[in-house]
Design an enzyme around this catalytic site. Structure first.
Site, PDB file in Angstrom:
ATOM      1  N   GLY A 264       0.786  -1.232   0.000  1.00  0.00           N
ATOM      2  CA  GLY A 264       0.000   0.000   0.000  1.00  0.00           C
ATOM      3  C   GLY A 264       0.817   1.281   0.000  1.00  0.00           C
TER       4      GLY A 264
ATOM      5  N   GLY B 105       2.709   2.530  -2.296  1.00  0.00           N
ATOM      6  CA  GLY B 105       2.503   3.221  -3.571  1.00  0.00           C
ATOM      7  C   GLY B 105       1.109   3.850  -3.647  1.00  0.00           C
ATOM      8  N   ASP B 106       0.106   3.178  -3.128  1.00  0.00           N
ATOM      9  CA  ASP B 106      -1.267   3.704  -3.156  1.00  0.00           C
ATOM     10  C   ASP B 106      -1.395   4.916  -2.235  1.00  0.00           C
ATOM     11  OD1 ASP B 106      -1.724   1.471  -4.735  1.00  0.00           O
ATOM     12  OD2 ASP B 106      -2.383   0.263  -3.027  1.00  0.00           O
TER      13      ASP B 106
HETATM   14  P1  ATP Z   1       3.368  -0.964  -3.563  1.00  0.00           P
HETATM   15  O1  ATP Z   1       3.130  -1.639  -4.896  1.00  0.00           O
HETATM   16  O2  ATP Z   1       4.122  -1.804  -2.573  1.00  0.00           O
HETATM   17  O3  ATP Z   1       2.146  -0.319  -2.968  1.00  0.00           O
HETATM   18  P2  ATP Z   1       5.041   0.830  -5.129  1.00  0.00           P
HETATM   19  O4  ATP Z   1       6.125  -0.084  -5.593  1.00  0.00           O
HETATM   20  O5  ATP Z   1       4.010   1.309  -6.062  1.00  0.00           O
HETATM   21  O6  ATP Z   1       4.350   0.254  -3.799  1.00  0.00           O
HETATM   22  P3  ATP Z   1       6.995   2.223  -3.596  1.00  0.00           P
HETATM   23  O7  ATP Z   1       8.087   2.805  -4.400  1.00  0.00           O
HETATM   24  O8  ATP Z   1       7.253   0.979  -2.842  1.00  0.00           O
HETATM   25  O9  ATP Z   1       5.701   2.118  -4.500  1.00  0.00           O
HETATM   26  O10 ATP Z   1       6.526   3.282  -2.511  1.00  0.00           O
HETATM   27  C1  ATP Z   1       5.982   4.560  -2.789  1.00  0.00           C
HETATM   28  C2  ATP Z   1       6.666   5.607  -1.943  1.00  0.00           C
HETATM   29  O11 ATP Z   1       6.541   5.260  -0.557  1.00  0.00           O
HETATM   30  C3  ATP Z   1       8.152   5.728  -2.230  1.00  0.00           C
HETATM   31  O12 ATP Z   1       8.384   6.689  -3.240  1.00  0.00           O
HETATM   32  C4  ATP Z   1       8.696   6.186  -0.870  1.00  0.00           C
HETATM   33  O13 ATP Z   1       8.619   7.577  -0.752  1.00  0.00           O
HETATM   34  C5  ATP Z   1       7.743   5.526   0.134  1.00  0.00           C
HETATM   35  N1  ATP Z   1       8.343   4.269   0.631  1.00  0.00           N
HETATM   36  C6  ATP Z   1       8.155   3.016   0.168  1.00  0.00           C
HETATM   37  N2  ATP Z   1       8.906   2.110   0.841  1.00  0.00           N
HETATM   38  C7  ATP Z   1       9.578   2.814   1.770  1.00  0.00           C
HETATM   39  C8  ATP Z   1      10.506   2.475   2.802  1.00  0.00           C
HETATM   40  N3  ATP Z   1      10.922   1.222   2.993  1.00  0.00           N
HETATM   41  N4  ATP Z   1      10.988   3.486   3.593  1.00  0.00           N
HETATM   42  C9  ATP Z   1      10.599   4.765   3.406  1.00  0.00           C
HETATM   43  N5  ATP Z   1       9.727   5.148   2.455  1.00  0.00           N
HETATM   44  C10 ATP Z   1       9.212   4.195   1.642  1.00  0.00           C
END
Ligand code: ATP
Length: 312
Positions: A256, A258-259
């Site tokens: 979540g 990314g959401d």
């Molecule tokens: P998901 O599919 O798991 O919902 P996603 O791959 O679409 O996520 P991520 O890049 O994992 O998106 O996360 C979105 C944002 O959340 C990142 O740009 C970052 O700012 C924050 N974030 C994600 N993971 C972390 C982490 N381990 N520590 C700090 N911030 C994080």
């Protein structure tokens, strides 16, 4: 504070009661409501924005439970339909000891896949300031036609279109088909968010840099975002580009993130203050990783301020 509509699937993830096991080894499962588009709607509402979810659920206990979760979280369910014949979608998900996520979907077909163009609440869709969607709703008919129609109606009514492809490869017949269909609506979006893995999948190249990101640019695009997990995000507009660092938190479950990031971005979106908005969105993503599950971990505005400014 205009209406943000999120279109697509809402389902129940069943996650093992213990971590680090395969689906077969799991002794039991707990219900974790999810589906990226509904997570985005709840993320917006939790931050104080106006949100509606549009999609279809089974006319069964799980479907009504999910609609109840939307309402309890302040998300309008006016655009939710219930299917008499098909069940609410389920997914069994585990994070195995080797760190890989394992999915098993129950969609044969599930209610979300059966939304028809005729069932759309067009009046609601026309009132959106922002219309957000993913790509899972493109996989099969009739939902695919409903998705395309909703997008068109929202765009014609002046909404900003926001796209997070949210690749779930096991749901597609093949990787080629996934890429083709994900790209088939690419140039309709005003805002696109991809993760680093999606960038690699779409470009069919391991390199994650500005050149790779810019290869995804299209003429009518206003904002492109590449999220990089604990490395934050990169952003691209016609006039400028840059990066925002992630906040340092103790991550326990990234589901979540990314959401949460997208919900915050759409709630706060403002080109003149883009960097500030993206810091806010990264803070939301970070907070979402600090608790198990997606929906329970989505922050409210005051939690975000605490991370941004430190405790008072
Ligand atoms: P998901 O599919 O798991 O919902 P996603 O791959 O679409 O996520 P991520 O890049 O994992 O998106 O996360 C979105 C944002 O959340 C990142 O740009 C970052 O700012 C924050 N974030 C994600 N993971 C972390 C982490 N381990 N520590 C700090 N911030 C994080």
């Amino acid at each position: 504070n205009g209406l943000i509509i999120s279109f697509g699937e809402m389902l129940i993830d069943f996650v093992p009661t213990v971590s680090g096991v395969s689906l077969a080894e799991a002794p039991g499962f707990i219900k974790a409501p999810g589906g990226a588009p509904s997570n985005v709607a709840i993320a917006v509402a939790r931050l104080g924005g106006k949100a509606a979810f549009v999609g279809k659920l089974g006319d069964d206990e799980f479907g009504h439970m999910l609609a109840g979760i939307l309402k309890d979280n302040g998300v309008s369910a006016e655009g939710v339909n219930f299917d008499k014949g098909a069940r609410t979608a389920l997914a069994f998900v585990t994070l195995r000891a080797d760190g890989e996520r394992e999915f098993m979907f129950y969609r044969n077909p599930s209610a979300d896949m059966l939304l028809t163009p005729q069932e759309l609440n067009l009046q609601l869709i026309k009132s959106a300031k922002v219309f957000h969607y993913g790509s899972i709703s493109l996989i099969v008919e009739p939902c695919r036609s409903a998705h395309l129609k909703a997008m068109e109606v929202a765009k014609d009514a002046g909404a900003l279109l926001s796209y997070d492809p949210n690749l779930r490869l096991p749901l597609w017949p093949s990787a080629e088909e996934a890429r083709k269909q994900i790209m088939s609506i690419w140039d309709k979006a005003d805002v696109i968010k991809v993760s680093d893995e999606e960038l690699q999948f779409i470009t069919q190249n391991d390199i994650i840099d500005d050149e790779a990101a810019m290869s995804l640019w299209h003429n009518n695009l206003k904002l492109l975002l590449v999220t990089l997990g604990e490395k934050g995000c990169r952003y691209y507009t016609k006039k400028f580009r840059g990066a925002v660092d992630a906040y340092n938190v103790k991550a326990v479950d990234t589901t979540g993130a990314g959401d949460s990031f997208v919900g915050a971005l759409l709630h706060k979106i403002d080109e003149a203050r883009l960097k500030e908005v993206l810091k806010y969105a990264c803070a939301c993503g970070a907070i979402t990783t600090t608790q198990k599950g997606a929906i329970p971990a989505l922050p409210n505005h005051s939690q975000v301020l605490t991370l941004l400014n430190g405790p008072n």
